[in-house]
Design an enzyme around this catalytic site. Structure first.
Site, PDB file in Angstrom:
ATOM      1  N   MET A  28     -34.136  17.759  35.855  1.00 29.36           N
ATOM      2  CA  MET A  28     -33.246  16.527  35.030  1.00 29.36           C
ATOM      3  C   MET A  28     -33.932  15.124  35.454  1.00 29.36           C
ATOM      4  SD  MET A  28     -29.575  17.723  37.032  1.00 29.36           S
ATOM      5  CE  MET A  28     -30.317  17.993  38.697  1.00 29.36           C
ATOM      6  N   LYS A  80     -38.590  26.559  29.130  1.00 30.02           N
ATOM      7  CA  LYS A  80     -37.167  26.103  28.931  1.00 30.02           C
ATOM      8  C   LYS A  80     -36.732  25.971  27.454  1.00 30.02           C
ATOM      9  CE  LYS A  80     -33.357  23.723  31.333  1.00 30.02           C
ATOM     10  NZ  LYS A  80     -32.775  23.384  30.074  1.00 30.02           N
ATOM     11  N   CYS A  85     -35.397  19.752  25.674  1.00 29.62           N
ATOM     12  CA  CYS A  85     -34.677  18.400  25.579  1.00 29.62           C
ATOM     13  C   CYS A  85     -34.227  17.719  24.150  1.00 29.62           C
ATOM     14  CB  CYS A  85     -35.655  17.396  26.094  1.00 29.62           C
ATOM     15  SG  CYS A  85     -35.081  15.662  26.153  1.00 29.62           S
ATOM     16  N   HIS A 133     -31.192  27.943  27.685  1.00 27.91           N
ATOM     17  CA  HIS A 133     -29.938  27.196  27.734  1.00 27.91           C
ATOM     18  C   HIS A 133     -29.184  27.514  26.451  1.00 27.91           C
ATOM     19  CE1 HIS A 133     -28.118  22.791  28.111  1.00 27.91           C
ATOM     20  NE2 HIS A 133     -27.066  23.647  27.683  1.00 27.91           N
ATOM     21  N   GLY A 156     -26.101  26.842  31.264  1.00 26.98           N
ATOM     22  CA  GLY A 156     -25.028  26.655  30.811  1.00 26.98           C
ATOM     23  C   GLY A 156     -23.719  27.248  30.986  1.00 26.98           C
ATOM     24  N   ASN A 157     -22.550  26.430  31.185  1.00 31.14           N
ATOM     25  CA  ASN A 157     -21.434  26.842  31.509  1.00 31.14           C
ATOM     26  C   ASN A 157     -21.266  27.208  33.089  1.00 31.14           C
ATOM     27  OD1 ASN A 157     -20.946  26.715  28.919  1.00 31.14           O
ATOM     28  ND2 ASN A 157     -20.775  28.974  28.791  1.00 31.14           N
ATOM     29  N   ALA A 214     -27.342  22.164  36.365  1.00 32.39           N
ATOM     30  CA  ALA A 214     -27.695  20.662  36.152  1.00 32.39           C
ATOM     31  C   ALA A 214     -26.306  20.025  36.374  1.00 32.39           C
ATOM     32  CB  ALA A 214     -28.201  20.442  34.604  1.00 32.39           C
ATOM     33  N   GLU A 215     -25.455  19.772  35.555  1.00 29.50           N
ATOM     34  CA  GLU A 215     -24.160  18.887  35.942  1.00 29.50           C
ATOM     35  C   GLU A 215     -23.601  19.598  37.048  1.00 29.50           C
ATOM     36  OE1 GLU A 215     -22.068  16.921  33.254  1.00 29.50           O
ATOM     37  OE2 GLU A 215     -23.740  16.125  31.972  1.00 29.50           O
ATOM     38  N   GLN A 231     -42.190  20.437  35.735  1.00 32.04           N
ATOM     39  CA  GLN A 231     -41.798  20.433  33.922  1.00 32.04           C
ATOM     40  C   GLN A 231     -42.834  19.444  33.348  1.00 32.04           C
ATOM     41  OE1 GLN A 231     -38.274  19.551  31.941  1.00 32.04           O
ATOM     42  NE2 GLN A 231     -38.009  21.830  31.606  1.00 32.04           N
TER      43      GLN A 231
END
Length: 484
Positions: free
Chosen positions: A24, A147, A108, A175, A209-210, A232-233, A79
């Site tokens: 991130m 990624k 990205c 992702h 994701g999710n 991530a989030e 990365q």
């Protein structure tokens, strides 16, 4: 010792990591990685690093990797974003001794990646990607990983993954969103795409994701069959996600701030982390939100964090029996928990017609921020408007930058080679040419060096007339003098 590949690399080097903290930008720095590892993370990625900058700038290398050596911070994957095979490999060679693998960012989706021509905006350039990964796989002593984001079509996504595997990718993170799915348009990630890729390749696959809680991790592994899950989030809002806990926010914030004292990072990183951790609480205490935004020292951030803790503890002390969380939250706002990003329609409804609710300014839709209406501009843009009343924020009036012929970055308006400064400097040096637009005068300095050498010879031996004959050794010396 030959480098490990595929399953052996995941099992032995990455220690069969199932719980992964995503790369991130400005958010997966050393202090945050150490906090996440203490609370269940088994593998971390560095923030995305720009290969070209990493290659040319020693300070950038020191600030982002070399100065952060820490035995606790392994296994670690570095990365890079890149669009040139040689630049990518040269940067990776400088980083490989500090990590366990090098990852190529092909995911990205942001505008900066589009302008720089990297990330998800390379996903149609399969020949280029093959060259980059083949060369990296050949030259590096550590494995190369990738990624990616998915295509709308599952079949194309599978072929894309197989191409990367064939080129030499040893681990693939998928992702489950397309490059168009970002911000308020993010939507739900497709685990169906991830499952199809997992079945189609023989290398380890991570899903992204999710992921908002540990049960999501377990369900994702069960449904897709992946080796690990990246967050991530979800990790930013709850660094104890992989432990399956929802701790008090101030516990995580205080622990993070203690780590930052030992492993410093830019204040903007720290502030951003606290905005995520205290997200729900800062909707309640707007004044402290403003203070956190303005504070300019780490001590000041610690003070704001302490005040937030005191406010929450006071609220807990005054809580009535049987009281439930407000605003539809699963827990009270002082508990680490997911933030579900609203979609465009939900966001408009959430913010109200005027963008305000209960006297508090809500988040704006992207298009509102781009028009010229000062009432809808962000605070920073309103300040710029006050300083310069004639300034326009209408996107249609923004200048369109021409791209460098070599790398895709904006070119210099007066460059004789139609390149950005970095590419222009390389070409001008190679051809001993001038580019007044970029202030590069290799030809002029070279000619001055020749002239100076001529005058020195005549001065030392007046009987010898200068004929302009220069041998190979002298040419090299003069060219070096011209670059000084």
């Amino acid at each position: 010792m030959p480098k490990l590949r595929g399953e052996a690399f995941w099992r032995e080097t990455l220690r069969s990591a199932h719980y992964v903290v995503a790369p991130m930008v400005d958010q997966s720095e050393l202090a945050w990685r150490l906090l996440s590892r203490r609370h269940g993370a088994q593998l971390c990625y560095t923030p995305m690093l720009h290969a070209q900058v990493f290659l040319r700038d020693a300070n950038y290398r020191r600030e982002n990797l070399y100065g952060e050596a820490c035995p606790e911070d392994r296994p670690l994957i570095v990365q890079f974003c890149a669009n040139d095979p040689e630049v990518f490999v040269q940067a990776a060679l400088l980083a490989q001794d500090y990590c366990d693998a090098i990852d190529l960012n092909l995911g990205c989706p942001q505008m900066i990646a589009k302008r720089g021509h990297y990330g998800a905006f390379l996903q149609e350039e399969w020949d280029l990607l093959q060259r980059m990964i083949l060369l990296a796989n050949e030259k590096l002593s550590v494995p190369i990983t990738c990624k990616i984001r998915v295509f709308p079509e599952i079949d194309k996504t599978v072929k894309y993954a197989q191409m990367l595997e064939k080129a030499g990718c040893q681990l693939l993170t998928v992702h489950g969103r397309t490059k168009e799915q970002k911000g308020p348009l993010a939507g739900v990630a497709s685990w169906e795409h991830i499952q199809a890729v997992r079945k189609a390749v023989s290398i380890p696959v991570f899903a992204n994701g999710n992921i908002q809680c540990l049960s999501d991790v377990e369900e994702c592994i069960r449904k897709t069959g992946v080796h690990g899950v990246m967050s991530a989030e979800g990790n930013l809002h709850n660094p104890a996600l992989f432990e399956g806990r929802n701790p008090l926010v101030w516990e995580m914030a205080e622990e993070y701030l203690e780590i930052v004292q030992k492993y410093p990072c830019p204040l903007s990183y720290v502030r951003a982390h606290l905005f995520k951790l205290w997200h729900h609480t800062l909707q309640v205490y707007q004044q402290l939100r403003e203070e956190l935004a303005k504070v300019k020292t780490l001590e000041g951030i610690v003070d704001v964090n302490r005040e937030l803790k005191l406010r929450c503890q006071e609220e807990i002390a005054n809580q009535k029996e049987g009281e439930k969380p407000k605003e539809g939250l699963p827990f009270f706002h002082w508990v680490c928990q997911p933030y579900i990003r609203p979609g465009p329609k939900e966001r408009c409804k959430e913010n109200g017609a005027s963008g305000t609710e209960k006297g508090v300014r809500g988040k704006r839709a992207l298009e509102e921020e781009e028009d010229g209406n000062s009432e809808l501009l962000s605070k920073n843009k309103q300040k710029k408007k006050l300083r310069n009343p004639n300034k326009s924020f209408d996107p249609s009036l923004k200048p369109k930058y021409a791209k460098c012929d070599q790398c895709g970055n904006p070119k210099g308006n007066k460059c004789v080679f139609n390149m950005c400064r970095g590419c222009c400097k390389k070409r001008a040096f190679k051809e001993t040419a001038d580019c007044p637009g970029h202030g590069l005068l290799f030809k002029t300095k070279y000619e001055k060096a020749l002239s100076w050498q001529s005058s020195q010879r005549v001065t030392q031996n007046p009987e010898i007339s200068w004929r302009g004959d220069v041998d190979v050794g002298e040419t090299a010396v003069l060219k070096e003098a011209g670059d000084s």
